[in-house]
Write a protein that holds these residues in place. Structure first.
Motif, PDB file in Angstrom:
ATOM      1  N   LEU A  50     -28.586 -21.209  15.547  1.00 63.07           N
ATOM      2  CA  LEU A  50     -27.557 -21.848  16.364  1.00 63.07           C
ATOM      3  C   LEU A  50     -27.589 -23.364  16.224  1.00 63.07           C
ATOM      4  O   LEU A  50     -26.560 -24.023  16.314  1.00 63.07           O
ATOM      5  CB  LEU A  50     -27.756 -21.485  17.845  1.00 63.07           C
ATOM      6  CG  LEU A  50     -27.326 -20.095  18.271  1.00 63.07           C
ATOM      7  CD1 LEU A  50     -27.797 -19.818  19.702  1.00 63.07           C
ATOM      8  CD2 LEU A  50     -25.828 -19.930  18.158  1.00 63.07           C
ATOM      9  N   ILE A  64     -29.472 -10.347  22.581  1.00 60.10           N
ATOM     10  CA  ILE A  64     -28.823 -11.041  21.465  1.00 60.10           C
ATOM     11  C   ILE A  64     -29.196 -10.374  20.140  1.00 60.10           C
ATOM     12  O   ILE A  64     -28.353 -10.188  19.269  1.00 60.10           O
ATOM     13  CB  ILE A  64     -29.183 -12.536  21.481  1.00 60.10           C
ATOM     14  CG1 ILE A  64     -28.578 -13.185  22.727  1.00 60.10           C
ATOM     15  CG2 ILE A  64     -28.719 -13.239  20.210  1.00 60.10           C
ATOM     16  CD1 ILE A  64     -29.066 -14.583  23.008  1.00 60.10           C
ATOM     17  N   ASP A  85     -21.659 -13.222  15.266  1.00 54.38           N
ATOM     18  CA  ASP A  85     -20.275 -13.440  14.846  1.00 54.38           C
ATOM     19  C   ASP A  85     -20.140 -13.052  13.367  1.00 54.38           C
ATOM     20  O   ASP A  85     -20.819 -13.630  12.512  1.00 54.38           O
ATOM     21  CB  ASP A  85     -19.923 -14.917  15.051  1.00 54.38           C
ATOM     22  CG  ASP A  85     -18.508 -15.275  14.634  1.00 54.38           C
ATOM     23  OD1 ASP A  85     -17.836 -14.476  13.958  1.00 54.38           O
ATOM     24  OD2 ASP A  85     -18.092 -16.393  14.985  1.00 54.38           O
ATOM     25  N   ILE A  92     -26.698  -8.819  17.206  1.00 51.10           N
ATOM     26  CA  ILE A  92     -26.804  -9.244  15.806  1.00 51.10           C
ATOM     27  C   ILE A  92     -27.013  -8.038  14.894  1.00 51.10           C
ATOM     28  O   ILE A  92     -26.363  -7.910  13.854  1.00 51.10           O
ATOM     29  CB  ILE A  92     -27.928 -10.279  15.629  1.00 51.10           C
ATOM     30  CG1 ILE A  92     -27.546 -11.592  16.318  1.00 51.10           C
ATOM     31  CG2 ILE A  92     -28.248 -10.502  14.153  1.00 51.10           C
ATOM     32  CD1 ILE A  92     -28.689 -12.588  16.439  1.00 51.10           C
ATOM     33  N   ASP A 118     -23.658 -18.571  15.521  1.00 52.54           N
ATOM     34  CA  ASP A 118     -24.095 -17.356  16.202  1.00 52.54           C
ATOM     35  C   ASP A 118     -24.055 -16.193  15.217  1.00 52.54           C
ATOM     36  O   ASP A 118     -22.973 -15.788  14.773  1.00 52.54           O
ATOM     37  CB  ASP A 118     -23.166 -17.100  17.391  1.00 52.54           C
ATOM     38  CG  ASP A 118     -23.489 -15.823  18.146  1.00 52.54           C
ATOM     39  OD1 ASP A 118     -24.385 -15.066  17.732  1.00 52.54           O
ATOM     40  OD2 ASP A 118     -22.816 -15.589  19.165  1.00 52.54           O
TER      41      ASP A 118
END
Length: 166
Positions: free
Chosen positions: A53, A99, A75, A103, A72
């Motif tokens: 990030l 998170i 994304d 991912i 990120d």
């Protein structure tokens, strides 16, 4: 003595079949674990792309010639910029399991052939990560307990200097 079970890769190595060295890898999250993973992969000749990030975390690696992508990793566009569709290995080292789960889901959709290794905090999240595509999950909780038990075993060893209770 308490021993942890062998991972699949460790079992393969003991049978004389080490896992293949990936050609292209992605390391996501450049905290201490991600930095060590990136360094080790680079040392064995893997083409590594780093995602974080923070552009500040990536700067020194870009200066050393690593491919870097800021953003990120949950994304798909960020993973696309990192060429994740061609990676044979992804190492996910983010500090939050929620998170990491996002991912891994995104990575698995983008590149189902990519072997995904994930660091997670809690053992309770291991199966969720495996269900969305992680091949290997390293739980901080389990690794810390194994290290603690090893330390206690050594302290209880009569040959160990700190085991003297007299």
């Amino acid at each position: 003595i308490h021993r942890s079970p062998l991972s699949d890769d460790e079992a393969e190595e003991q049978r004389g079949h080490p896992p293949p060295v990936p050609k292209e890898a992605i390391v996501i999250g450049l905290g201490p674990m991600g930095r060590q993973a990136a360094s080790q992969l680079d040392t064995i000749g893997v083409d590594v792309c780093l995602i974080d990030l923070s552009p500040v975390n990536l700067h020194a690696y870009a200066q050393q010639g690593f491919r870097t992508v800021s953003g990120d990793a949950g994304d798909p566009e960020v993973l696309d910029r990192a060429d994740a569709a061609h990676a044979s290995l992804a190492v996910v080292c983010v500090p939050e399991d929620r998170i990491a789960l996002q991912i891994v889901k995104t990575l698995s959709r983008l590149n189902p052939r990519c072997a995904v290794v994930v660091r997670c905090r809690y053992q309770a999240n291991r199966s969720a990560l495996e269900n969305v595509g992680a091949q290997s999950v390293v739980s901080e909780e389990v690794e810390a307990s194994v290290a603690l038990l090893r330390l206690l075993d050594r302290m209880n060893d009569p040959e160990h200097p700190s085991s003297d209770r007299g």
